[in-house]
Design a protein around this motif. Structure first.
Motif, PDB file in Angstrom:
ATOM      1  N   LEU A  53      18.704  49.147  82.845  1.00  0.00           N
ATOM      2  CA  LEU A  53      17.841  50.315  83.035  1.00  0.00           C
ATOM      3  C   LEU A  53      16.368  49.938  82.907  1.00  0.00           C
ATOM      4  CD1 LEU A  53      17.712  53.335  83.541  1.00  0.00           C
ATOM      5  CD2 LEU A  53      17.880  53.705  81.067  1.00  0.00           C
ATOM      6  N   GLY A  54      16.020  49.161  81.862  1.00  0.00           N
ATOM      7  CA  GLY A  54      14.635  48.734  81.688  1.00  0.00           C
ATOM      8  C   GLY A  54      14.158  47.877  82.837  1.00  0.00           C
ATOM      9  N   THR A  55      14.991  46.939  83.277  1.00  0.00           N
ATOM     10  CA  THR A  55      14.630  46.062  84.381  1.00  0.00           C
ATOM     11  C   THR A  55      14.473  46.849  85.676  1.00  0.00           C
ATOM     12  OG1 THR A  55      15.830  44.237  83.357  1.00  0.00           O
ATOM     13  CG2 THR A  55      15.323  44.018  85.695  1.00  0.00           C
ATOM     14  N   SER A  56      15.361  47.807  85.903  1.00  0.00           N
ATOM     15  CA  SER A  56      15.306  48.620  87.119  1.00  0.00           C
ATOM     16  C   SER A  56      13.999  49.411  87.197  1.00  0.00           C
ATOM     17  CB  SER A  56      16.498  49.585  87.170  1.00  0.00           C
ATOM     18  OG  SER A  56      17.713  48.888  87.223  1.00  0.00           O
ATOM     19  N   ILE A  57      13.596  49.995  86.080  1.00  0.00           N
ATOM     20  CA  ILE A  57      12.353  50.781  86.059  1.00  0.00           C
ATOM     21  C   ILE A  57      11.156  49.885  86.365  1.00  0.00           C
ATOM     22  CG2 ILE A  57      10.797  52.089  84.567  1.00  0.00           C
ATOM     23  CD1 ILE A  57      13.331  53.173  83.153  1.00  0.00           C
ATOM     24  N   VAL A  58      11.136  48.677  85.788  1.00  0.00           N
ATOM     25  CA  VAL A  58      10.044  47.740  86.070  1.00  0.00           C
ATOM     26  C   VAL A  58      10.029  47.364  87.551  1.00  0.00           C
ATOM     27  CG1 VAL A  58       9.186  45.402  85.630  1.00  0.00           C
ATOM     28  CG2 VAL A  58       9.962  46.823  83.724  1.00  0.00           C
ATOM     29  N   MET A  59      11.205  47.140  88.129  1.00  0.00           N
ATOM     30  CA  MET A  59      11.280  46.777  89.550  1.00  0.00           C
ATOM     31  C   MET A  59      10.790  47.908  90.451  1.00  0.00           C
ATOM     32  SD  MET A  59      14.917  44.718  89.393  1.00  0.00           S
ATOM     33  CE  MET A  59      15.183  44.668  91.165  1.00  0.00           C
TER      34      MET A  59
END
Length: 227
Positions: free
Chosen positions: A209-215
């Protein structure tokens, strides 16, 4: 890669989290490994539809995670990710997918058969459930390897925040600790126990979830980076 693909991959990651979280709560708490076989049979009979639907949604989540992971590894490659670590992360994902699929199939087979007029015996149902739980417990090793490889690459880039690499490090540690549950035959910290959410599913969901938001937020900048 054209503009917008990494952002779309981030959206796919968010959809994956939504779909993969549902099966963890759809069918309630499974029996304890020390419970009698009859309780397993009763559980699968009472929750048959929810178990099958949950596994179906988890399978559908795989569609989105493939594109999320493709976008993530592509972004890391563009940002200077080590070829060795990229291959290690990809290999870890392949092994994780194989174990997770096996675990899901075993669970679905057990639920599928209790709906027949002449369903299999309770001990067989418990054996299938144990096999599924152990598969999901042991995939902590390969998930930890993915976190470790990805976290190191993220730490070396400027477009992935440093806190995300620390999340990956903590998640890798939790996944490794979670694998020890395979030695326990009862309680929360055992295959199929509630501890699996804390040491297995939760770290993966938080990281994705954190990585997706950054992407989603920085996808265009990642695509503009030199290969």
């Amino acid at each position: 890669m054209g503009k917008g693909w990494i952002r779309l991959a981030g959206i796919a990651g968010i959809l994956f989290v939504v779909l993969v979280a549902i099966p963890g709560f759809a069918a309630g708490s499974p029996p304890d490994p020390a419970d009698p076989a009859a309780k397993y049979l009763s559980y699968y009979q009472d929750h048959r539809s929810a178990i099958i639907a949950g596994t179906f949604l988890a399978g559908a989540a795989d569609f989105f995670v493939v594109f999320f992971l493709g976008g993530l590894l592509s972004a890391l490659r563009r940002l200077g990710g080590s070829p060795l670590l990229l291959i290690a992360a990809l290999t870890a994902l392949i092994l994780t997918g194989a174990l997770a699929t096996t675990g899901g199939v075993l669970t679905t087979v057990a639920a599928f058969r209790v709906g027949e007029a002449h369903h299999v015996d309770a001990e067989t149902i418990r054996l299938l459930a144990d096999g599924s739980a152990i598969c999901f417990t042991l995939l902590g090793f390969t998930v930890a390897a993915f976190f470790a490889a990805t976290g190191v690459m993220m730490a070396a880039t400027r477009l992935f925040p440093k806190w995300l690499s620390w999340v990956a490090a903590v998640a890798a540690l939790l996944e490794l600790v979670g694998t020890v549950a395979v030695f326990s035959t009862t309680g929360t910290f055992s295959p199929g126990g509630a501890g699996g959410l804390v040491f297995g599913l939760l770290p993966f969901v938080v990281f994705v979830l954190g990585t997706s938001i950054v992407m989603v937020l920085r996808g265009d900048a990642m695509e503009s980076a030199a290969v």
